[in-house]
Scaffold this active site. Structure first.
Site, PDB file in Angstrom:
ATOM      1  N   HIS A  14       0.830  -1.197   0.000  1.00 49.21           N
ATOM      2  CA  HIS A  14       0.000   0.000   0.000  1.00 49.21           C
ATOM      3  C   HIS A  14       0.877   1.264   0.000  1.00 49.21           C
ATOM      4  O   HIS A  14       1.549   1.536   0.979  1.00 49.21           O
ATOM      5  CB  HIS A  14      -0.880  -0.038   1.258  1.00 49.21           C
ATOM      6  CG  HIS A  14      -1.811   1.114   1.408  1.00 49.21           C
ATOM      7  ND1 HIS A  14      -1.628   2.076   2.380  1.00 49.21           N
ATOM      8  CD2 HIS A  14      -2.922   1.456   0.726  1.00 49.21           C
ATOM      9  CE1 HIS A  14      -2.608   2.962   2.286  1.00 49.21           C
ATOM     10  NE2 HIS A  14      -3.405   2.615   1.303  1.00 49.21           N
ATOM     11  N   HIS A  56      -0.803  10.195  -3.247  1.00 45.98           N
ATOM     12  CA  HIS A  56      -2.078   9.697  -2.739  1.00 45.98           C
ATOM     13  C   HIS A  56      -3.203  10.713  -2.815  1.00 45.98           C
ATOM     14  O   HIS A  56      -4.323  10.396  -3.196  1.00 45.98           O
ATOM     15  CB  HIS A  56      -1.958   9.219  -1.287  1.00 45.98           C
ATOM     16  CG  HIS A  56      -3.281   8.765  -0.750  1.00 45.98           C
ATOM     17  ND1 HIS A  56      -4.114   9.588  -0.036  1.00 45.98           N
ATOM     18  CD2 HIS A  56      -3.949   7.600  -0.906  1.00 45.98           C
ATOM     19  CE1 HIS A  56      -5.227   8.930   0.258  1.00 45.98           C
ATOM     20  NE2 HIS A  56      -5.148   7.723  -0.259  1.00 45.98           N
TER      21      HIS A  56
END
Ligand code: CA
Length: 327
Positions: A14, A56
Protein backbone atom coordinates in the site's frame (compact mmCIF):
# COMPACT_ATOMS: atom_id res chain seq x y z
CA UNK A 1 -14.91 -11.41 -14.48
CA UNK A 2 -13.58 -14.27 -12.39
CA UNK A 3 -11.13 -15.59 -14.98
CA UNK A 4 -8.06 -14.12 -13.31
CA UNK A 5 -9.11 -14.87 -9.73
CA UNK A 6 -6.19 -16.34 -7.81
CA UNK A 7 -6.20 -19.18 -5.38
CA UNK A 8 -3.32 -17.74 -3.32
CA UNK A 9 -3.93 -14.48 -1.51
CA UNK A 10 -1.85 -11.55 -2.71
CA UNK A 11 0.22 -9.03 -0.78
CA UNK A 12 -0.33 -5.50 -2.08
CA UNK A 13 2.23 -2.95 -0.90
CA UNK A 14 0.00 0.00 0.00
CA UNK A 15 1.75 3.15 -1.30
CA UNK A 16 4.92 0.99 -1.26
CA UNK A 17 6.49 -0.22 1.98
CA UNK A 18 4.92 2.88 3.51
CA UNK A 19 5.27 1.60 7.07
CA UNK A 20 9.03 2.14 6.74
CA UNK A 21 9.61 4.97 4.26
CA UNK A 22 7.49 7.95 3.17
CA UNK A 23 4.55 6.79 1.03
CA UNK A 24 4.81 6.77 -2.76
CA UNK A 25 8.53 7.51 -2.88
CA UNK A 26 10.71 5.41 -5.16
CA UNK A 27 12.61 4.33 -2.05
CA UNK A 28 9.39 2.93 -0.53
CA UNK A 29 8.66 1.12 -3.80
CA UNK A 30 12.15 -0.39 -4.00
CA UNK A 31 11.79 -1.60 -0.43
CA UNK A 32 8.38 -3.15 -1.18
CA UNK A 33 9.93 -4.92 -4.15
CA UNK A 34 12.74 -6.28 -1.97
CA UNK A 35 10.06 -7.56 0.43
CA UNK A 36 8.58 -9.63 -2.42
CA UNK A 37 5.24 -7.85 -2.56
CA UNK A 38 3.04 -9.43 -5.25
CA UNK A 39 1.72 -6.02 -6.26
CA UNK A 40 2.94 -2.49 -5.59
CA UNK A 41 0.31 0.24 -5.45
CA UNK A 42 0.35 3.50 -7.40
CA UNK A 43 -2.13 6.26 -6.60
CA UNK A 44 -2.14 8.53 -9.61
CA UNK A 45 -3.02 12.20 -10.07
CA UNK A 46 -2.18 14.50 -12.98
CA UNK A 47 0.02 17.57 -13.05
CA UNK A 48 -1.33 20.75 -14.64
CA UNK A 49 0.35 19.71 -17.87
CA UNK A 50 -1.37 16.32 -17.77
CA UNK A 51 1.53 14.11 -16.63
CA UNK A 52 0.55 11.24 -14.29
CA UNK A 53 2.45 11.41 -11.00
CA UNK A 54 2.31 9.02 -8.05
CA UNK A 55 0.69 10.75 -5.09
CA UNK A 56 -2.08 9.70 -2.74
CA UNK A 57 -3.98 12.94 -2.33
CA UNK A 58 -5.09 15.33 -5.03
CA UNK A 59 -3.55 17.80 -2.54
CA UNK A 60 0.15 18.28 -1.85
CA UNK A 61 0.41 19.75 1.64
CA UNK A 62 0.21 16.57 3.75
CA UNK A 63 3.29 14.90 2.26
CA UNK A 64 5.39 17.72 0.71
CA UNK A 65 6.92 21.13 1.46
CA UNK A 66 4.61 22.87 -1.05
CA UNK A 67 3.41 25.48 1.47
CA UNK A 68 7.01 26.66 2.07
CA UNK A 69 8.15 26.43 -1.53
CA UNK A 70 5.10 27.85 -3.28
CA UNK A 71 3.27 30.03 -0.71
CA UNK A 72 0.22 31.69 -2.19
CA UNK A 73 -0.53 28.86 -4.60
CA UNK A 74 -3.34 27.35 -2.48
CA UNK A 75 -6.90 27.44 -3.72
CA UNK A 76 -9.67 29.26 -1.78
CA UNK A 77 -10.16 26.16 0.37
CA UNK A 78 -6.57 26.55 1.62
CA UNK A 79 -5.35 23.43 -0.17
CA UNK A 80 -2.58 23.04 -2.73
CA UNK A 81 -3.88 20.94 -5.63
CA UNK A 82 -1.35 18.91 -7.60
CA UNK A 83 -3.29 19.70 -10.79
CA UNK A 84 -2.45 23.41 -10.31
CA UNK A 85 1.28 22.69 -10.65
CA UNK A 86 3.36 21.92 -13.73
CA UNK A 87 5.45 18.78 -13.55
CA UNK A 88 8.61 20.90 -13.40
CA UNK A 89 7.18 22.59 -10.29
CA UNK A 90 6.17 19.30 -8.69
CA UNK A 91 9.74 18.15 -9.23
CA UNK A 92 10.97 20.93 -6.94
CA UNK A 93 9.00 19.59 -3.98
CA UNK A 94 10.43 17.42 -1.22
CA UNK A 95 8.32 14.51 0.02
CA UNK A 96 8.16 13.65 3.72
CA UNK A 97 6.18 11.35 5.99
CA UNK A 98 2.47 12.12 6.06
CA UNK A 99 1.74 14.87 8.55
CA UNK A 100 -1.19 16.93 9.74
CA UNK A 101 -1.45 20.47 11.07
CA UNK A 102 -2.02 20.97 14.77
CA UNK A 103 -2.49 24.67 15.32
CA UNK A 104 -0.35 27.48 13.90
CA UNK A 105 2.67 26.08 12.09
CA UNK A 106 2.82 22.91 14.16
CA UNK A 107 3.10 19.76 12.06
CA UNK A 108 2.77 16.29 13.49
CA UNK A 109 3.44 12.91 11.93
CA UNK A 110 0.26 10.89 11.39
CA UNK A 111 2.19 7.71 12.37
CA UNK A 112 4.71 8.88 14.99
CA UNK A 113 6.66 5.60 15.10
CA UNK A 114 7.55 5.66 11.42
CA UNK A 115 10.29 7.37 9.38
CA UNK A 116 11.03 10.84 10.81
CA UNK A 117 9.31 13.91 9.30
CA UNK A 118 12.70 15.49 8.62
CA UNK A 119 14.95 15.22 6.69
CA UNK A 120 13.03 15.49 3.40
CA UNK A 121 15.09 13.19 1.19
CA UNK A 122 12.61 12.32 -1.53
CA UNK A 123 10.72 13.64 -4.54
CA UNK A 124 7.43 12.90 -6.33
CA UNK A 125 7.90 10.26 -9.04
CA UNK A 126 6.00 10.19 -12.31
CA UNK A 127 4.04 7.02 -13.06
CA UNK A 128 6.44 6.29 -15.92
CA UNK A 129 9.48 6.55 -13.61
CA UNK A 130 7.90 4.26 -11.05
CA UNK A 131 7.08 1.64 -13.68
CA UNK A 132 10.70 1.83 -14.92
CA UNK A 133 11.91 1.23 -11.35
CA UNK A 134 9.64 -1.80 -10.81
CA UNK A 135 10.37 -3.28 -14.24
CA UNK A 136 14.09 -2.76 -13.66
CA UNK A 137 13.98 -4.50 -10.29
CA UNK A 138 11.91 -7.31 -11.79
CA UNK A 139 14.74 -7.84 -14.23
CA UNK A 140 17.63 -7.57 -11.78
CA UNK A 141 15.85 -9.66 -9.12
CA UNK A 142 14.29 -12.17 -11.50
CA UNK A 143 10.73 -11.53 -10.37
CA UNK A 144 7.40 -10.49 -11.82
CA UNK A 145 5.77 -7.79 -9.71
CA UNK A 146 2.31 -6.44 -10.37
CA UNK A 147 1.15 -2.84 -10.63
CA UNK A 148 -2.00 -1.86 -8.74
CA UNK A 149 -2.94 1.53 -10.13
CA UNK A 150 -5.60 3.77 -8.57
CA UNK A 151 -7.16 6.57 -10.59
CA UNK A 152 -7.63 9.44 -8.12
CA UNK A 153 -10.25 12.14 -8.51
CA UNK A 154 -11.43 11.25 -12.04
CA UNK A 155 -14.23 13.81 -11.92
CA UNK A 156 -12.00 16.59 -10.57
CA UNK A 157 -9.58 15.92 -13.41
CA UNK A 158 -12.38 15.80 -15.98
CA UNK A 159 -13.59 19.21 -14.76
CA UNK A 160 -10.13 20.48 -15.84
CA UNK A 161 -10.54 18.79 -19.22
CA UNK A 162 -8.17 15.94 -18.32
CA UNK A 163 -9.28 12.32 -18.76
CA UNK A 164 -7.11 10.54 -16.22
CA UNK A 165 -8.31 7.07 -17.31
CA UNK A 166 -7.09 7.30 -20.89
CA UNK A 167 -3.94 9.23 -19.94
CA UNK A 168 -2.91 6.55 -17.43
CA UNK A 169 -3.70 3.78 -19.92
CA UNK A 170 -1.48 5.46 -22.50
CA UNK A 171 1.47 5.44 -20.05
CA UNK A 172 0.78 1.77 -19.28
CA UNK A 173 0.72 1.06 -23.03
CA UNK A 174 3.98 2.95 -23.57
CA UNK A 175 5.62 0.79 -20.90
CA UNK A 176 4.13 -2.44 -22.26
CA UNK A 177 1.72 -3.02 -19.36
CA UNK A 178 -1.66 -2.16 -20.94
CA UNK A 179 -2.26 -5.74 -22.08
CA UNK A 180 -0.93 -7.66 -19.09
CA UNK A 181 -4.08 -8.59 -17.15
CA UNK A 182 -2.13 -11.01 -14.96
CA UNK A 183 0.16 -8.21 -13.81
CA UNK A 184 -1.92 -5.03 -13.54
CA UNK A 185 -5.05 -4.05 -11.62
CA UNK A 186 -6.86 -0.76 -12.11
CA UNK A 187 -8.75 0.50 -9.06
CA UNK A 188 -11.07 3.45 -8.50
CA UNK A 189 -13.72 4.65 -6.03
CA UNK A 190 -15.82 6.00 -8.89
CA UNK A 191 -18.15 3.37 -10.37
CA UNK A 192 -18.89 5.26 -13.63
CA UNK A 193 -15.15 5.56 -14.39
CA UNK A 194 -14.73 1.78 -14.05
CA UNK A 195 -17.82 1.13 -16.20
CA UNK A 196 -16.32 3.36 -18.88
CA UNK A 197 -13.03 1.48 -18.70
CA UNK A 198 -14.85 -1.81 -19.13
CA UNK A 199 -17.53 -0.99 -21.70
CA UNK A 200 -16.25 1.98 -23.73
CA UNK A 201 -12.46 1.94 -23.45
CA UNK A 202 -12.55 -1.88 -23.21
CA UNK A 203 -9.29 -2.34 -21.35
CA UNK A 204 -8.36 -6.01 -20.88
CA UNK A 205 -7.02 -5.17 -17.39
CA UNK A 206 -8.98 -6.38 -14.36
CA UNK A 207 -10.83 -3.63 -12.49
CA UNK A 208 -11.29 -3.27 -8.75
CA UNK A 209 -14.19 -1.27 -7.37
CA UNK A 210 -13.02 0.48 -4.22
CA UNK A 211 -15.71 0.81 -1.61
CA UNK A 212 -15.58 3.60 0.97
CA UNK A 213 -18.18 5.23 3.16
CA UNK A 214 -20.60 7.80 1.78
CA UNK A 215 -19.52 10.14 4.59
CA UNK A 216 -15.92 10.33 3.32
CA UNK A 217 -16.73 12.70 0.46
CA UNK A 218 -14.78 10.83 -2.22
CA UNK A 219 -14.72 12.44 -5.68
CA UNK A 220 -17.69 10.37 -6.86
CA UNK A 221 -21.48 10.17 -6.67
CA UNK A 222 -21.15 6.43 -6.07
CA UNK A 223 -23.35 5.07 -3.26
CA UNK A 224 -21.15 2.75 -1.22
CA UNK A 225 -24.03 1.45 0.92
CA UNK A 226 -25.73 0.25 -2.24
CA UNK A 227 -22.48 -1.24 -3.56
CA UNK A 228 -22.26 -3.53 -0.53
CA UNK A 229 -25.84 -4.80 -0.99
CA UNK A 230 -26.54 -7.97 -3.02
CA UNK A 231 -27.92 -5.87 -5.90
CA UNK A 232 -24.96 -3.49 -5.78
CA UNK A 233 -22.43 -6.31 -5.78
CA UNK A 234 -24.21 -8.00 -8.70
CA UNK A 235 -23.90 -4.74 -10.62
CA UNK A 236 -20.18 -4.50 -9.76
CA UNK A 237 -19.70 -8.06 -11.02
CA UNK A 238 -20.87 -6.90 -14.46
CA UNK A 239 -17.81 -4.66 -14.91
CA UNK A 240 -15.21 -5.46 -12.24
CA UNK A 241 -12.98 -8.34 -11.24
CA UNK A 242 -13.27 -7.58 -7.56
CA UNK A 243 -13.84 -5.13 -4.74
CA UNK A 244 -11.55 -3.19 -2.43
CA UNK A 245 -13.56 -2.54 0.73
CA UNK A 246 -12.44 -0.82 3.91
CA UNK A 247 -11.53 -3.47 6.48
CA UNK A 248 -14.23 -2.25 8.91
CA UNK A 249 -16.81 -3.28 6.29
CA UNK A 250 -15.74 -6.90 6.86
CA UNK A 251 -14.60 -7.06 10.50
CA UNK A 252 -17.39 -5.44 12.50
CA UNK A 253 -15.76 -5.69 15.94
CA UNK A 254 -16.70 -8.11 18.69
CA UNK A 255 -19.91 -9.27 20.31
CA UNK A 256 -20.43 -8.62 24.05
CA UNK A 257 -19.25 -12.22 24.53
CA UNK A 258 -16.02 -11.40 22.69
CA UNK A 259 -16.73 -13.22 19.43
CA UNK A 260 -15.40 -11.81 16.17
CA UNK A 261 -18.23 -10.32 14.12
CA UNK A 262 -17.91 -10.56 10.33
CA UNK A 263 -20.20 -8.97 7.76
CA UNK A 264 -21.65 -10.89 4.83
CA UNK A 265 -19.58 -8.89 2.35
CA UNK A 266 -16.88 -11.47 1.53
CA UNK A 267 -19.34 -14.34 1.09
CA UNK A 268 -21.65 -12.25 -1.06
CA UNK A 269 -18.77 -11.07 -3.24
CA UNK A 270 -17.29 -14.56 -3.61
CA UNK A 271 -20.70 -15.99 -4.59
CA UNK A 272 -20.59 -13.58 -7.54
CA UNK A 273 -17.01 -14.49 -8.46
CA UNK A 274 -15.62 -11.18 -7.17
CA UNK A 275 -12.18 -11.09 -5.55
CA UNK A 276 -11.92 -9.19 -2.24
CA UNK A 277 -8.86 -7.03 -1.48
CA UNK A 278 -9.54 -4.98 1.67
CA UNK A 279 -7.49 -1.99 2.90
CA UNK A 280 -5.51 -0.95 4.94
CA UNK A 281 -3.54 -3.36 7.14
CA UNK A 282 -1.27 -1.49 9.54
CA UNK A 283 0.45 -3.02 12.53
CA UNK A 284 0.59 0.45 14.13
CA UNK A 285 -3.12 1.13 13.69
CA UNK A 286 -5.22 -1.85 14.75
CA UNK A 287 -9.02 -1.89 14.80
CA UNK A 288 -10.84 -2.04 18.14
CA UNK A 289 -10.97 -5.51 19.67
CA UNK A 290 -7.77 -6.70 17.94
CA UNK A 291 -4.69 -7.19 20.12
CA UNK A 292 -1.96 -7.60 17.53
CA UNK A 293 -1.31 -7.69 13.79
CA UNK A 294 -1.21 -11.48 13.68
CA UNK A 295 -4.69 -11.69 15.10
CA UNK A 296 -5.92 -9.20 12.50
CA UNK A 297 -4.40 -11.29 9.71
CA UNK A 298 -5.92 -14.47 11.19
CA UNK A 299 -9.35 -12.87 11.14
CA UNK A 300 -9.07 -11.78 7.51
CA UNK A 301 -7.24 -14.72 5.96
CA UNK A 302 -8.55 -17.65 8.03
CA UNK A 303 -12.01 -16.51 9.04
CA UNK A 304 -13.14 -14.07 6.36
CA UNK A 305 -11.12 -15.69 3.53
CA UNK A 306 -10.05 -12.56 1.65
CA UNK A 307 -8.04 -12.83 -1.59
CA UNK A 308 -5.39 -10.26 -0.71
CA UNK A 309 -4.75 -7.21 1.44
CA UNK A 310 -3.41 -3.71 1.01
CA UNK A 311 -0.75 -3.30 3.68
CA UNK A 312 1.84 -0.72 4.74
CA UNK A 313 3.93 -3.67 6.03
CA UNK A 314 4.30 -6.12 3.12
CA UNK A 315 7.15 -8.03 4.79
CA UNK A 316 5.08 -8.84 7.87
CA UNK A 317 2.12 -10.05 5.82
CA UNK A 318 4.42 -12.08 3.55
CA UNK A 319 6.05 -13.76 6.59
CA UNK A 320 2.66 -14.47 8.10
CA UNK A 321 1.33 -16.13 4.94
CA UNK A 322 4.45 -18.27 4.62
CA UNK A 323 4.45 -19.28 8.27
CA UNK A 324 0.76 -20.21 8.19
CA UNK A 325 1.20 -22.13 4.92
CA UNK A 326 -1.42 -19.97 3.25
CA UNK A 327 0.82 -19.44 0.22
CA1 CA B 1 -4.95 3.90 -3.00
Amino acid sequence: MSTTQRSCPIVIAHRGASGYLPEHTLAAKAMAHAMDADYIEQDVVLSRDGIPVVLHDVYLESTTDVAQRFPGRAQADGRFYAMDFLLEELRQLKVHERSSQHGEGSERAVYPGRFPLAPALFGIPTLAEEIDLIAGLDRSRGRTTGLYVELKGPNLHMARGMDIATIVLSVLAEKGYADRPQQVYLQCFDGPTLKRLRHEIKTPLPLIQLIGENSWGEDSDSDYDYMRSPAGLAEIASYAHGIGPWLAQIYMGRSPAGEVLLSELVNRAHALGLAVHPYTFRSDELPAGVEDFNELLDIFFKRAGVDGVFTDFPDTVRHYLRRENII
